[in-house]
Write an enzyme that holds these catalytic residues in place. Structure first.
Site, short mmCIF file in Angstrom:
data_model
loop_
_atom_site.label_atom_id
_atom_site.label_comp_id
_atom_site.label_asym_id
_atom_site.label_seq_id
_atom_site.Cartn_x
_atom_site.Cartn_y
_atom_site.Cartn_z
N GLY A 120 -6.07 5.49 2.20
CA GLY A 120 -6.10 7.14 1.82
C GLY A 120 -5.35 7.23 0.64
O GLY A 120 -4.24 6.99 0.26
N HIS A 121 -6.04 7.78 -0.47
CA HIS A 121 -5.79 8.17 -1.63
C HIS A 121 -5.55 9.69 -1.77
O HIS A 121 -6.57 10.55 -1.83
CB HIS A 121 -6.55 7.62 -2.74
CG HIS A 121 -6.65 6.24 -2.63
ND1 HIS A 121 -7.39 5.40 -3.33
CD2 HIS A 121 -5.98 5.29 -1.93
CE1 HIS A 121 -7.41 3.91 -3.23
NE2 HIS A 121 -6.38 4.09 -2.19
N THR A 122 -4.17 10.09 -2.24
CA THR A 122 -4.00 11.60 -2.00
C THR A 122 -3.84 12.03 -3.39
O THR A 122 -3.07 11.46 -4.11
CB THR A 122 -2.73 11.86 -1.20
OG1 THR A 122 -2.59 11.50 -0.12
CG2 THR A 122 -2.25 13.49 -1.37
N GLY B 155 0.65 -1.29 -0.02
CA GLY B 155 0.06 0.01 0.01
C GLY B 155 0.76 1.05 -0.05
O GLY B 155 2.12 1.10 -0.04
N ASP B 156 0.16 2.40 0.00
CA ASP B 156 0.79 3.83 0.06
C ASP B 156 1.80 4.05 -1.10
O ASP B 156 2.76 4.76 -1.10
CB ASP B 156 1.57 3.93 1.21
CG ASP B 156 0.78 3.75 2.63
OD1 ASP B 156 -0.22 4.39 2.57
OD2 ASP B 156 1.02 2.97 3.33
N LYS C 247 7.41 7.78 -7.03
CA LYS C 247 8.78 8.21 -5.99
C LYS C 247 10.09 8.22 -6.64
O LYS C 247 10.98 8.01 -5.58
CB LYS C 247 8.22 7.90 -4.65
CG LYS C 247 6.92 8.27 -3.97
CD LYS C 247 6.91 8.56 -2.59
CE LYS C 247 5.83 9.41 -2.28
NZ LYS C 247 6.00 9.47 -1.00
N SER D 65 6.33 8.04 -12.32
CA SER D 65 5.94 9.34 -11.66
C SER D 65 7.12 10.16 -10.77
O SER D 65 7.87 9.06 -10.47
CB SER D 65 4.86 9.02 -10.65
OG SER D 65 4.40 10.06 -9.80
N ASN E 55 -9.74 3.01 5.68
CA ASN E 55 -8.42 2.46 6.14
C ASN E 55 -7.43 3.10 4.93
O ASN E 55 -6.26 2.91 4.96
CB ASN E 55 -8.11 1.30 6.52
CG ASN E 55 -8.92 0.13 5.51
OD1 ASN E 55 -9.47 0.45 4.67
ND2 ASN E 55 -8.28 -0.92 5.73
N GLY F 262 6.65 13.06 -9.19
CA GLY F 262 6.60 14.14 -8.45
C GLY F 262 4.87 14.19 -7.92
O GLY F 262 4.55 12.90 -8.29
N ARG G 273 -22.70 -12.48 9.35
CA ARG G 273 -24.22 -12.28 8.88
C ARG G 273 -24.67 -11.19 10.01
O ARG G 273 -25.99 -11.32 10.27
CB ARG G 273 -25.05 -13.65 8.75
CG ARG G 273 -24.33 -14.28 7.57
CD ARG G 273 -24.69 -15.80 7.39
NE ARG G 273 -24.17 -16.38 8.61
CZ ARG G 273 -23.98 -17.54 8.90
NH1 ARG G 273 -25.05 -18.41 8.21
NH2 ARG G 273 -23.56 -18.21 9.80
N GLN H 213 -5.28 -0.31 -0.68
CA GLN H 213 -3.90 -0.90 0.07
C GLN H 213 -3.15 -1.61 -1.14
O GLN H 213 -2.93 -1.10 -2.17
CB GLN H 213 -4.36 -1.93 0.90
CG GLN H 213 -4.85 -1.28 2.26
CD GLN H 213 -6.38 -0.83 2.50
OE1 GLN H 213 -7.31 -1.67 1.67
NE2 GLN H 213 -6.84 -0.04 3.10
N LYS I 110 -1.31 5.24 -5.54
CA LYS I 110 -2.39 4.87 -6.47
C LYS I 110 -3.20 5.94 -6.87
O LYS I 110 -3.93 5.88 -7.89
CB LYS I 110 -3.20 3.55 -5.92
CG LYS I 110 -2.47 2.35 -5.77
CD LYS I 110 -3.27 1.18 -5.13
CE LYS I 110 -3.47 1.45 -3.91
NZ LYS I 110 -2.74 1.56 -2.67
#
Length: 416
Positions: A37-39, A9-10, A324, A396, A35, A398, A139, A218, A13
């Site tokens: 976090g998509h920035t 994750g992180d 990154k 990517s 849970n 930046g 259930r 994730q 995406k």
């Protein structure tokens, strides 16, 4: 096309989905909850979506929240209000599957209670995700459509609360009346925002007559079935999760895995290439490696190719997007884990998630680069492709959505 995390994750995406979203009419979240976090960055402003698909505000794209998710209605309303302030009317571009399960206030309480009782905590975000999925499987959950039948909702909450009182006694603070009022108020807020409701049955023909981008949450190594169990999330992190929206992976034209040029992990669990001390802190600071959901410092490690090969097979990856890369600019030597030593056996690919717990990394060292137009960075990309037998199609460099390029563009810039 599906876009999934190829590590823990992180990986970025949200930004990658945002980049591709111009070419798609529908952006669909198919798993996870608050849970994740998509920035994304738009017009120099940062938006962190935990619930909403990463649609681009100035496009015509619409978002769909699928039944494989667990919805935190408070977070959903908050995110919609933030977007409404800047883009009035945008909420009407979001659709929610009526079959989706809800995270209830007592799920968050249970999350904290259970985590505090563990001898070895698993590093939950305490957002109620695990208990919500537990109730779904046992259930005892609430689906979104219950909110539109108040008598049915009251009866359902009565039965669930009775069971939870037997489990937890007076440890739970939320009463069934408080949960009922919370849900009805959330429904009214969503109605005021003009959010749409639908089902995957109704949307099937729509999706198949246009273009759909599936946004995973994730990463593959946190998948409930194939991640580093029990240090995983409670849902599917792989492309196979599109089945919750009524799709088969055979209907996907591409599955892109997103990876960082190094590796990070939030929370507990095995991490074969983890590094510590000043070396880790430099990358943590340069990369801003703090959880988008929790703010926790991320653990840092070198790029892990055995884990990437594992993700490729598990999720059927057809291509990669690397993020990154710029964080490693200026580092003289870059380490890459190419194999694992597992109980004196050398492995290119873990046989099962157990191998991550006992793996010792075997590294190769590459020359660093000054920036991503440096020939050494292209050699780094080619090295990964050769060792994993999968192409890196996009880079990517930046945080902004537009700070992406194809590998061909990169090659042309280097040749200049």
């Amino acid at each position: 096309m599906a876009i999934v995390g190829a590590q823990w994750g992180d990986e970025g995406k949200g930004k990658v989905v945002n980049y591709f979203s111009d070419n798609y009419e529908w952006i669909v979240r198919f798993s996870g909850g608050a849970n994740a976090g998509h920035t994304i960055y738009y017009q120099n402003k940062k938006y962190v979506n935990h619930m909403l698909p990463s649609i681009k505000p100035n496009s015509d794209a619409k978002g769909f929240l699928g039944a494989g998710m667990v919805l935190d209605l408070d977070k959903l309303v908050d995110e919609l209000n933030i977007l409404e302030n800047d883009f009035p009317g945008i909420s009407s571009r979001f659709y929610i599957d009526l079959e989706t399960f809800l995270v209830l206030p007592w799920h968050k309480e249970e999350d904290e209670i259970i985590e505090s009782m563990r001898r070895n905590p698993i590093g939950t975000t305490k957002r109620g995700i695990g208990p919500a999925y537990t109730d779904k499987v046992s259930r005892e959950g609430i689906k979104l459509y219950y909110l539109f039948d108040e008598k049915l909702l009251e009866d359902r909450l009565e039965n669930i609360y009775y069971l939870k009182q037997n489990y937890y006694g007076n440890k739970l603070k939320s009463t069934k009346e408080e949960v009922f009022n919370y849900l009805i108020n959330a429904r009214r807020k969503l109605e005021k925002l003009n959010v749409n409701y639908a089902s995957a049955i109704e949307m099937g023909k729509v999706f198949r007559s246009t273009s759909v981008l599936f946004e995973g949450a994730q990463g593959v190594l946190l998948d409930l079935d194939f991640g580093t169990y029990p240090f995983v999330t409670s849902s599917s992190c792989m492309a196979h999760g599109v089945s919750s929206v009524g799709f088969s992976t055979f209907e996907l034209d591409n599955v892109y895995g997103v990876l960082k040029a190094y590796t990070t992990r939030v929370g507990e669990g095995p991490f074969p290439t983890e590094i510590f001390g000043d070396e880790a802190e430099v990358l943590r600071q340069k990369g801003g490696e703090y959880g988008a959901t929790t703010g926790r410092p991320r653990r840092i490690g070198w790029l892990d190719l055995p884990a990437l090969r594992y993700a490729k097979i598990r999720s059927g990856l057809t291509g990669l997007v690397i993020t990154k890369a710029d964080v490693l600019n200026g580092i003289e030597k870059i380490k890459v884990c190419t194999k694992y030593s597992i109980k004196e056996e050398i492995k290119d690919i873990p046989s099962s998630s157990y191998d991550f717990f006992v793996a010792k990394p075997i590294y190769e060292e590459l020359d660093g680069w000054s920036d991503t137009n440096d020939i050494n960075f292209l050699k780094f990309i080619s090295f990964i492709e050769e060792k994993t037998e999968i192409d890196i199609d996009y880079i990517s460099y930046g945080p902004k959505t537009e700070e992406m390029c194809t590998k061909n563009s990169l090659i042309l810039n280097i040749n200049k």
